[in-house]
Design an enzyme around this catalytic site. Sequence first.
Site, PDB file in Angstrom:
ATOM      1  N   GLU A 167       0.838  -1.207   0.000  1.00  0.00           N
ATOM      2  CA  GLU A 167       0.000   0.000   0.000  1.00  0.00           C
ATOM      3  C   GLU A 167       0.872   1.257   0.000  1.00  0.00           C
ATOM      4  OE1 GLU A 167      -2.623  -0.876  -1.146  1.00  0.00           O
ATOM      5  OE2 GLU A 167      -4.211  -0.594   0.319  1.00  0.00           O
ATOM      6  N   THR A 170      -5.201   7.086  -5.517  1.00  0.00           N
ATOM      7  CA  THR A 170      -5.307   7.282  -4.069  1.00  0.00           C
ATOM      8  C   THR A 170      -4.330   8.369  -3.604  1.00  0.00           C
ATOM      9  OG1 THR A 170      -5.978   5.008  -3.759  1.00  0.00           O
ATOM     10  CG2 THR A 170      -5.109   6.109  -1.826  1.00  0.00           C
TER      11      THR A 170
END
Length: 306
Positions: free
Chosen positions: A128, A181
Amino acid sequence: MDKLKIFAPATVANVSCAFDILGFALDTVGDEMTFTKTTEKLVQITLPENSNLPTDPLKNVAGVVAIEMLKKANADFGVLIEIDKRIKPGSGIGSSAASSAGAAYGVNRLLGDIYDNAELVQFAMLGEALASGVAHADNVAPAIFGGFALVRSYSPLEVIKLNSPNELFCTVIHPQIEVKTEKSRKILKKNILLKDAVEQWGNIAGLISGLYSEDYDLIGRSLQDKIVEPVRSLFIPLFYDVKKSFMDAGALGGGISGSGPSVFALSRGEKQAEKVAEAMRKVYSQTNIDFDIHVSAINSVGIKEI
Ligand code: HSE
């Protein structure tokens, strides 16, 4: 074990009010990944031909997770990871998380299950961090633990698996515009008003309470976001029309899935979730934006061996 194949689920993070600390796993959408032990002490990645994602293991989220796990375990073998990428990158339903969490799970199986779920989340967070610049855990935790997973603390990491009422269904619409993101985090305000924080805390507590008491209306009332949604909704065409459409169709509530552009709604029962899908479809059918819609139960186990 020398080889295994898994389903790594898509996930909905934030769940409206709980930015970076809560997510749940889906049942009907996810990537498939095959892991094969190799004698060469290398991590190799393959992807479908039409994928734009990197196969260089140092640039691929599954690659960085696998490299770190093998290194830490002092493994005497390498891994070939074949990723059948079914979750579109940049969709807001945990595409990078599925590959990262899947890699953590698969490599751990080849290592003989030496790491526990909390450690797998920690490894998956490396993926991530590579994807978005921030090691958030609210997609990888539900992918690994299944159901609704709460990140009670990041330092030290503490993940709590919550109750998932079994009549809860999710509808997700993915308008096919890409929202990174990383970008959608940069635009967020660094400071928030205390009165907004108070409202948000009330909703998070209400949501958790509703999940345990299986009070569907309380779950719905708690799906409010005073802090992130007003900013990120600017990136999502027709966001408030979609929201009105799913509430009018009888959804309990909903909002932006992760960092968007997907929008999710929770419903009581599958039939109701299908009705919501129809209402969402109507809104986007009036535009020239392509979209996918998924209806899914909450996946209570997370990653599955297939
Ligand atoms: N909590 C993360 C964010 C989830 O909202 O940026 C990204 O899927």
